[in-house]
Scaffold this motif. Structure first.
Motif, PDB file in Angstrom:
ATOM      1  N   THR A 175       0.842  -1.198   0.000  1.00 24.81           N
ATOM      2  CA  THR A 175       0.000   0.000   0.000  1.00 24.81           C
ATOM      3  C   THR A 175       0.880   1.252   0.000  1.00 24.81           C
ATOM      4  O   THR A 175       0.639   2.194  -0.753  1.00 24.81           O
ATOM      5  CB  THR A 175      -0.952   0.000   1.209  1.00 24.81           C
TER       6      THR A 175
ATOM      7  N   TYR B 146       2.455   1.734  -3.395  1.00 30.92           N
ATOM      8  CA  TYR B 146       1.526   2.318  -4.366  1.00 30.92           C
ATOM      9  C   TYR B 146       1.343   3.814  -4.127  1.00 30.92           C
ATOM     10  O   TYR B 146       1.324   4.607  -5.067  1.00 30.92           O
ATOM     11  CB  TYR B 146       0.180   1.601  -4.320  1.00 30.92           C
TER      12      TYR B 146
ATOM     13  N   SER C 294      -0.179  -6.046  -7.540  1.00 33.12           N
ATOM     14  CA  SER C 294      -1.421  -6.828  -7.461  1.00 33.12           C
ATOM     15  C   SER C 294      -2.258  -6.424  -6.240  1.00 33.12           C
ATOM     16  O   SER C 294      -2.566  -7.246  -5.379  1.00 33.12           O
ATOM     17  CB  SER C 294      -1.115  -8.330  -7.415  1.00 33.12           C
ATOM     18  N   LEU C 295      -2.626  -5.172  -6.183  1.00 38.27           N
ATOM     19  CA  LEU C 295      -3.373  -4.649  -5.039  1.00 38.27           C
ATOM     20  C   LEU C 295      -4.866  -4.919  -5.145  1.00 38.27           C
ATOM     21  O   LEU C 295      -5.417  -4.976  -6.236  1.00 38.27           O
ATOM     22  CB  LEU C 295      -3.162  -3.137  -4.930  1.00 38.27           C
ATOM     23  N   THR C 296      -5.497  -5.037  -3.989  1.00 37.66           N
ATOM     24  CA  THR C 296      -6.947  -5.122  -3.937  1.00 37.66           C
ATOM     25  C   THR C 296      -7.516  -3.710  -4.067  1.00 37.66           C
ATOM     26  O   THR C 296      -6.800  -2.721  -3.895  1.00 37.66           O
ATOM     27  CB  THR C 296      -7.426  -5.729  -2.606  1.00 37.66           C
ATOM     28  N   THR C 297      -8.802  -3.620  -4.310  1.00 37.35           N
ATOM     29  CA  THR C 297      -9.462  -2.317  -4.393  1.00 37.35           C
ATOM     30  C   THR C 297      -9.325  -1.572  -3.075  1.00 37.35           C
ATOM     31  O   THR C 297      -9.081  -0.361  -3.061  1.00 37.35           O
ATOM     32  CB  THR C 297     -10.948  -2.501  -4.762  1.00 37.35           C
ATOM     33  N   THR C 298      -9.442  -2.269  -1.972  1.00 36.92           N
ATOM     34  CA  THR C 298      -9.297  -1.653  -0.655  1.00 36.92           C
ATOM     35  C   THR C 298      -7.898  -1.076  -0.477  1.00 36.92           C
ATOM     36  O   THR C 298      -7.738   0.054   0.003  1.00 36.92           O
ATOM     37  CB  THR C 298      -9.597  -2.672   0.461  1.00 36.92           C
ATOM     38  N   GLN C 299      -6.874  -1.837  -0.868  1.00 37.59           N
ATOM     39  CA  GLN C 299      -5.502  -1.355  -0.759  1.00 37.59           C
ATOM     40  C   GLN C 299      -5.276  -0.125  -1.637  1.00 37.59           C
ATOM     41  O   GLN C 299      -4.600   0.822  -1.234  1.00 37.59           O
ATOM     42  CB  GLN C 299      -4.503  -2.447  -1.142  1.00 37.59           C
ATOM     43  N   ILE C 300      -5.842  -0.123  -2.813  1.00 38.82           N
ATOM     44  CA  ILE C 300      -5.707   1.028  -3.712  1.00 38.82           C
ATOM     45  C   ILE C 300      -6.358   2.260  -3.099  1.00 38.82           C
ATOM     46  O   ILE C 300      -5.770   3.348  -3.091  1.00 38.82           O
ATOM     47  CB  ILE C 300      -6.306   0.722  -5.099  1.00 38.82           C
ATOM     48  N   ASN C 301      -7.538   2.100  -2.543  1.00 46.01           N
ATOM     49  CA  ASN C 301      -8.226   3.223  -1.905  1.00 46.01           C
ATOM     50  C   ASN C 301      -7.422   3.756  -0.718  1.00 46.01           C
ATOM     51  O   ASN C 301      -7.298   4.972  -0.541  1.00 46.01           O
ATOM     52  CB  ASN C 301      -9.630   2.825  -1.464  1.00 46.01           C
ATOM     53  N   GLU C 302      -6.869   2.845   0.102  1.00 44.39           N
ATOM     54  CA  GLU C 302      -6.043   3.253   1.239  1.00 44.39           C
ATOM     55  C   GLU C 302      -4.801   4.001   0.759  1.00 44.39           C
ATOM     56  O   GLU C 302      -4.411   5.019   1.328  1.00 44.39           O
ATOM     57  CB  GLU C 302      -5.633   2.041   2.069  1.00 44.39           C
TER      58      GLU C 302
ATOM     59  N   GLN D 263      -4.402   5.661  -2.030  1.00 47.46           N
ATOM     60  CA  GLN D 263      -4.759   6.969  -2.581  1.00 47.46           C
ATOM     61  C   GLN D 263      -4.932   7.994  -1.461  1.00 47.46           C
ATOM     62  O   GLN D 263      -4.536   9.151  -1.612  1.00 47.46           O
ATOM     63  CB  GLN D 263      -6.013   6.857  -3.443  1.00 47.46           C
TER      64      GLN D 263
END
Length: 86
Positions: A40, A43, A67-75, A77
């Motif tokens: 995270t 990213y 290979s991030l999850t949507t949750t990890q991407i949101n965190e 950001q």
């Protein structure tokens, strides 16, 4: 190789807005070299590098490897908004 020392200097340069330093710092976080592995954080840093002019293909390549999850991407950001600020 002293990865902790490298992370120190990458961070110093990343704080100054150098996209290649931000890329290298993100790779350290992605691989756990010199720091605890944190995809995270990697990213979030690479988002900064992209804003500072990092080549899109380098950005895409690292994002694919994470290979991030949507949750990890949101965190990430949200985290990116607080990085490298005084």
């Amino acid at each position: 190789q002293d990865y902790k020392q490298a992370v120190y200097w990458y961070t110093k340069a990343a704080e100054q807005g150098y996209e290649n330093a931000q890329l290298n710092l993100a790779i350290c976080f992605a691989t756990g070299q010199g720091v605890s592995k944190d995809k995270t954080q990697a990213y979030a840093i690479i988002l900064h590098a992209k804003l500072n002019g990092l080549d899109a293909s380098k950005f895409d390549e690292l994002v694919e490897l994470l290979s991030l999850t949507t949750t990890q991407i949101n965190e990430a950001q949200q985290l990116a908004k607080t990085l490298f600020t005084d």
